[in-house]
Design a protein around this motif. Structure first.
Motif, mmCIF file in Angstrom:
data_model
loop_
_atom_site.group_PDB
_atom_site.id
_atom_site.type_symbol
_atom_site.label_atom_id
_atom_site.label_comp_id
_atom_site.label_asym_id
_atom_site.label_seq_id
_atom_site.Cartn_x
_atom_site.Cartn_y
_atom_site.Cartn_z
ATOM 1 N N SER A 157 53.869 -0.348 42.751
ATOM 2 C CA SER A 157 55.202 -0.213 42.160
ATOM 3 C C SER A 157 55.439 1.243 41.770
ATOM 4 N N THR A 158 56.694 1.668 41.869
ATOM 5 C CA THR A 158 57.031 3.055 41.537
ATOM 6 C C THR A 158 58.295 3.094 40.699
ATOM 7 N N HIS A 159 58.449 4.207 40.004
ATOM 8 C CA HIS A 159 59.675 4.468 39.250
ATOM 9 C C HIS A 159 59.932 5.966 39.325
ATOM 10 N N LEU A 160 61.166 6.346 39.662
ATOM 11 C CA LEU A 160 61.537 7.752 39.767
ATOM 12 C C LEU A 160 62.416 8.148 38.600
ATOM 13 N N PHE A 161 62.034 9.215 37.919
ATOM 14 C CA PHE A 161 62.881 9.835 36.910
ATOM 15 C C PHE A 161 63.352 11.163 37.480
ATOM 16 N N ASP A 162 64.641 11.243 37.765
ATOM 17 C CA ASP A 162 65.253 12.460 38.289
ATOM 18 C C ASP A 162 65.987 13.116 37.131
ATOM 19 N N LEU A 163 65.449 14.219 36.628
ATOM 20 C CA LEU A 163 66.029 14.849 35.433
ATOM 21 C C LEU A 163 67.448 15.345 35.660
ATOM 22 N N LYS A 164 67.842 15.524 36.910
ATOM 23 C CA LYS A 164 69.206 15.933 37.221
ATOM 24 C C LYS A 164 70.199 14.844 36.828
ATOM 25 N N LEU A 200 59.470 14.059 46.666
ATOM 26 C CA LEU A 200 58.965 13.054 45.729
ATOM 27 C C LEU A 200 59.413 11.649 46.139
ATOM 28 N N GLN A 201 60.673 11.509 46.546
ATOM 29 C CA GLN A 201 61.166 10.208 46.993
ATOM 30 C C GLN A 201 60.366 9.708 48.197
ATOM 31 N N GLN A 202 60.056 10.586 49.124
ATOM 32 C CA GLN A 202 59.267 10.194 50.294
ATOM 33 C C GLN A 202 57.864 9.769 49.881
ATOM 34 N N CYS A 203 57.282 10.489 48.945
ATOM 35 C CA CYS A 203 55.946 10.156 48.449
ATOM 36 C C CYS A 203 55.961 8.770 47.783
ATOM 37 N N LEU A 204 56.952 8.533 46.945
ATOM 38 C CA LEU A 204 57.041 7.241 46.258
ATOM 39 C C LEU A 204 57.311 6.104 47.252
ATOM 40 N N SER A 205 58.088 6.377 48.293
ATOM 41 C CA SER A 205 58.337 5.363 49.329
ATOM 42 C C SER A 205 57.041 4.972 50.028
ATOM 43 N N ALA A 254 49.555 6.270 37.248
ATOM 44 C CA ALA A 254 49.568 7.620 37.809
ATOM 45 C C ALA A 254 50.941 8.240 37.587
ATOM 46 N N LEU A 255 50.960 9.555 37.467
ATOM 47 C CA LEU A 255 52.192 10.314 37.275
ATOM 48 C C LEU A 255 52.214 11.438 38.302
ATOM 49 N N ILE A 256 53.308 11.524 39.044
ATOM 50 C CA ILE A 256 53.475 12.608 40.000
ATOM 51 C C ILE A 256 54.592 13.506 39.491
ATOM 52 N N LEU A 257 54.273 14.767 39.261
ATOM 53 C CA LEU A 257 55.266 15.745 38.826
ATOM 54 C C LEU A 257 55.733 16.532 40.035
ATOM 55 N N SER A 258 57.031 16.587 40.234
ATOM 56 C CA SER A 258 57.609 17.333 41.334
ATOM 57 C C SER A 258 58.515 18.389 40.715
ATOM 58 N N LEU A 259 57.998 19.602 40.620
ATOM 59 C CA LEU A 259 58.686 20.663 39.894
ATOM 60 C C LEU A 259 58.967 21.844 40.804
ATOM 61 N N ILE A 260 60.047 22.541 40.503
ATOM 62 C CA ILE A 260 60.374 23.716 41.296
ATOM 63 C C ILE A 260 59.554 24.900 40.809
ATOM 64 N N HIS A 261 59.383 25.856 41.696
ATOM 65 C CA HIS A 261 58.665 27.081 41.350
ATOM 66 C C HIS A 261 59.659 28.232 41.430
ATOM 67 N N ILE A 262 59.830 28.917 40.329
ATOM 68 C CA ILE A 262 60.712 30.078 40.302
ATOM 69 C C ILE A 262 59.825 31.300 40.138
ATOM 70 N N SER A 263 59.858 32.151 41.130
ATOM 71 C CA SER A 263 59.037 33.350 41.056
ATOM 72 C C SER A 263 59.890 34.536 40.636
ATOM 73 N N LYS A 288 50.896 1.197 39.138
ATOM 74 C CA LYS A 288 52.241 1.601 38.742
ATOM 75 C C LYS A 288 52.264 3.124 38.752
ATOM 76 N N VAL A 289 53.124 3.699 39.607
ATOM 77 C CA VAL A 289 53.197 5.149 39.764
ATOM 78 C C VAL A 289 54.590 5.619 39.354
ATOM 79 N N VAL A 290 54.626 6.590 38.468
ATOM 80 C CA VAL A 290 55.885 7.172 38.015
ATOM 81 C C VAL A 290 55.998 8.570 38.597
ATOM 82 N N GLY A 291 57.178 8.873 39.144
ATOM 83 C CA GLY A 291 57.461 10.206 39.660
ATOM 84 C C GLY A 291 58.508 10.877 38.795
ATOM 85 N N LEU A 292 58.315 12.140 38.487
ATOM 86 C CA LEU A 292 59.240 12.907 37.653
ATOM 87 C C LEU A 292 59.677 14.134 38.424
ATOM 88 N N SER A 293 60.975 14.202 38.740
ATOM 89 C CA SER A 293 61.517 15.357 39.445
ATOM 90 C C SER A 293 62.211 16.275 38.448
#
Length: 92
Positions: free
Chosen positions: A38-45, A25-30, A75-84, A7-12
């Motif tokens: 099995s996967t579950h996507l949490f899109d914070l938007k 992240l969606q492509q990775c979970l696909s 497993a948990l996959i974090l997909s986060l933006i980078h602001i420099s 069971k893999v959870v993705g967090l955007s």
């Protein structure tokens, strides 16, 4: 031989429309789903999750559902933006 299903959870964490972070992240979970897991996507938007505050320690139902899903994940996959920060040249 028995196949292990994970069971893999993705967090955007991107709040941008058409976010490349979320699309990646969606492509990775696909790919993971196509591999039989099995996967579950949490899109914070799209979730209404308030920021944590010492003054209000109450956890929303949406936040609790996300916490529960993450706790039971293999497993948990974090997909986060980078602001420099802008370079000195960019700031001028």
């Amino acid at each position: 031989m028995e196949t292990l299903s994970l069971k893999v959870v993705g967090l955007s964490g991107s709040l941008n429309e058409n976010s490349r972070t979320t699309i990646a992240l969606q492509q990775c979970l696909s790919f993971i789903e196509a591999s039989g897991h099995s996967t579950h996507l949490f899109d914070l938007k799209t979730k209404n999750i308030p920021f944590f505050s010492e003054a209000n320690r109450q956890v929303s139902l949406t936040a609790q559902a996300m916490i529960d899903e993450i706790r039971t994940a293999d497993a948990l996959i974090l997909s986060l933006i980078h602001i420099s920060e802008p370079t000195r040249q960019e700031a001028i």
